[in-house]
Design a protein around this motif. Sequence first.
Motif, short mmCIF file in Angstrom:
data_model
loop_
_atom_site.label_atom_id
_atom_site.label_comp_id
_atom_site.label_asym_id
_atom_site.label_seq_id
_atom_site.Cartn_x
_atom_site.Cartn_y
_atom_site.Cartn_z
N GLU A 53 -1.18 0.67 -8.65
CA GLU A 53 -1.32 -0.69 -8.13
C GLU A 53 -0.73 -1.72 -9.08
N SER A 107 0.83 -1.21 0.00
CA SER A 107 0.00 0.00 0.00
C SER A 107 0.87 1.26 0.00
N THR A 134 2.32 1.78 -3.55
CA THR A 134 1.26 2.33 -4.39
C THR A 134 1.10 3.83 -4.12
#
Length: 99
Positions: A57, A39, A42
């Motif tokens: 992503e 995360s 990203t």
Amino acid sequence: MATSAPAPVRTDKPDIGESTDEDRPWIVLVWNDPINLMSYVTFVFQKLFGYPKAKAEKLMRDVHEKGRAVVSSGPREKAELDVFRLHEHGLWATMQHDT
């Protein structure tokens, strides 16, 4: 007394269509590491490059699954700056000539 002129020297003209290494763009690679969360990677791609979440992503998955991803390309100065900024965010990044 006669003086002689120097013999002409033949030089090859460069081919205008030739590509030099300076013309080849640079690519910036981000490599997989065991530290950063997916995360977070990203988020960094979105923040630094303005990528939409779906593209960020996909690049993150390439890093995670393939071990690396090309995240940007362009002239050397831009690639150097991108690598520097990625390092500032704790990601492992390198640059190389595009093949």
